[in-house]
Scaffold this active site. Structure first.
Site, PDB file in Angstrom:
ATOM      1  N   GLY A 166       0.849  -1.197   0.000  1.00  0.00           N
ATOM      2  CA  GLY A 166       0.000   0.000   0.000  1.00  0.00           C
ATOM      3  C   GLY A 166       0.876   1.236   0.000  1.00  0.00           C
ATOM      4  N   GLN A 216       2.707  10.091   1.805  1.00  0.00           N
ATOM      5  CA  GLN A 216       4.034   9.448   1.851  1.00  0.00           C
ATOM      6  C   GLN A 216       4.921   9.872   0.686  1.00  0.00           C
ATOM      7  OE1 GLN A 216       2.301   5.297   2.488  1.00  0.00           O
ATOM      8  NE2 GLN A 216       4.154   5.183   3.721  1.00  0.00           N
ATOM      9  N   CYS A 260       5.718  -0.107   7.663  1.00  0.00           N
ATOM     10  CA  CYS A 260       5.376   1.091   6.905  1.00  0.00           C
ATOM     11  C   CYS A 260       6.590   1.523   6.087  1.00  0.00           C
ATOM     12  CB  CYS A 260       4.962   2.216   7.853  1.00  0.00           C
ATOM     13  SG  CYS A 260       4.448   3.719   6.998  1.00  0.00           S
ATOM     14  N   LEU A 261       6.363   1.857   4.836  1.00  0.00           N
ATOM     15  CA  LEU A 261       7.469   2.278   3.966  1.00  0.00           C
ATOM     16  C   LEU A 261       8.111   3.568   4.471  1.00  0.00           C
ATOM     17  CD1 LEU A 261       5.887   1.431   0.497  1.00  0.00           C
ATOM     18  CD2 LEU A 261       7.763   0.214   1.635  1.00  0.00           C
ATOM     19  N   HIS A 306      -4.665   1.005   7.522  1.00  0.00           N
ATOM     20  CA  HIS A 306      -3.348   1.631   7.678  1.00  0.00           C
ATOM     21  C   HIS A 306      -3.215   2.828   6.725  1.00  0.00           C
ATOM     22  CE1 HIS A 306       1.268   1.168   7.926  1.00  0.00           C
ATOM     23  NE2 HIS A 306       1.105   1.930   6.856  1.00  0.00           N
ATOM     24  N   GLU A 307      -3.672   2.666   5.475  1.00  0.00           N
ATOM     25  CA  GLU A 307      -3.568   3.753   4.480  1.00  0.00           C
ATOM     26  C   GLU A 307      -4.510   4.905   4.827  1.00  0.00           C
ATOM     27  OE1 GLU A 307      -1.074   3.473   2.840  1.00  0.00           O
ATOM     28  OE2 GLU A 307      -0.796   1.313   2.946  1.00  0.00           O
ATOM     29  N   HIS A 313      -3.026   7.104   7.307  1.00  0.00           N
ATOM     30  CA  HIS A 313      -2.049   8.043   6.726  1.00  0.00           C
ATOM     31  C   HIS A 313      -2.740   9.334   6.275  1.00  0.00           C
ATOM     32  CE1 HIS A 313       1.907   6.172   6.574  1.00  0.00           C
ATOM     33  NE2 HIS A 313       1.433   5.052   6.065  1.00  0.00           N
TER      34      HIS A 313
END
Ligand code: GNR
Ligand code: NI
Length: 187
Positions: free
Chosen positions: A61, A66, A109-110, A151-152, A155
């Site tokens: 994702g 981000q 998480c990226l 999770h997204e 963000h």
């Protein structure tokens, strides 16, 4: 010459560009993003770039903040590789219902590379969003798709998975990330 020009135009139209992923801590990861007003070619180009960036990372994702774009857009693809690609673009996403049953799973998480921890969330959710053509979609999600969508969506509201952890662990992770960023800046 004409061939070169035509190629350039085609390449320009279809270009999917990798964008750089912002690392925690960063004020842009703490903002609540405003909704997209019109799903136009600019939004589609953003979504395509985000998919490219996500697949390349690799991740399941990626949310617009981000990559430094404060808009309510995320992309995801939680299919196992053997199930084929299922690139999913979610614009102005909303969870319209969530199960009472909760489930704990390990998240990463990226924007916080190499750090993983358990987060407890509703097991299943019904997600309403606009797709890349601006059409309203609704999907029932479970498993990694459910975890990832939640999770997204977090963000887009300036929330990271580490915000669910205890203050001591969160501070430790943030300090480690400050060090990582400092070392990256020097390299
Ligand atoms: O690639 C990712 N994997 C992942 C694993 C468990 C729960 C959530 C995720 S999302 C993450 C990519 C990312 O940072 N998205 O914002
Ligand atoms: Ni993330």
């Amino acid at each position: 010459m004409r061939v070169v020009a035509a190629f350039w135009v085609l390449n320009y139209v279809n270009a999917m560009t990798r964008r750089s992923i912002i690392l925690h801590p960063d004020p842009r990861l703490k903002k609540t993003c405003p909704p997209v007003e019109t799903v136009d070619d600019d939004i589609r180009a953003l979504a395509d770039d985000m998919l490219e960036t996500m697949y390349e990372a690799p991740g399941v994702g990626l949310a617009a903040p981000q990559v430094g774009v404060l808009k309510r857009v995320f992309v995801m693809d939680c299919n196992r590789e053997d199930a084929g690609k299922e690139p999913t673009v979610c614009i102005n996403p909303e969870i319209i219902s969530a199960s009472e049953v909760m489930v704990t799973s390990e998240e990463g998480c990226l924007s916080i590379p190499d750090i993983y921890d358990d987060v407890t969330r509703p097991e299943t959710v019904r997600l309403r969003f606009l797709d890349r053509n601006g059409k309203v979609e609704e999907r029932d999600l479970d498993g990694l798709w459910s975890t990832c969508a939640q999770h997204e969506l977090d963000h887009l509201n300036g929330k990271l998975f580490i915000d669910y952890l205890g203050a001591v662990r969160r501070t430790m992770i943030t300090n480690r990330m400050k060090k990582v960023k400092k070392e990256k800046a020097r390299a």
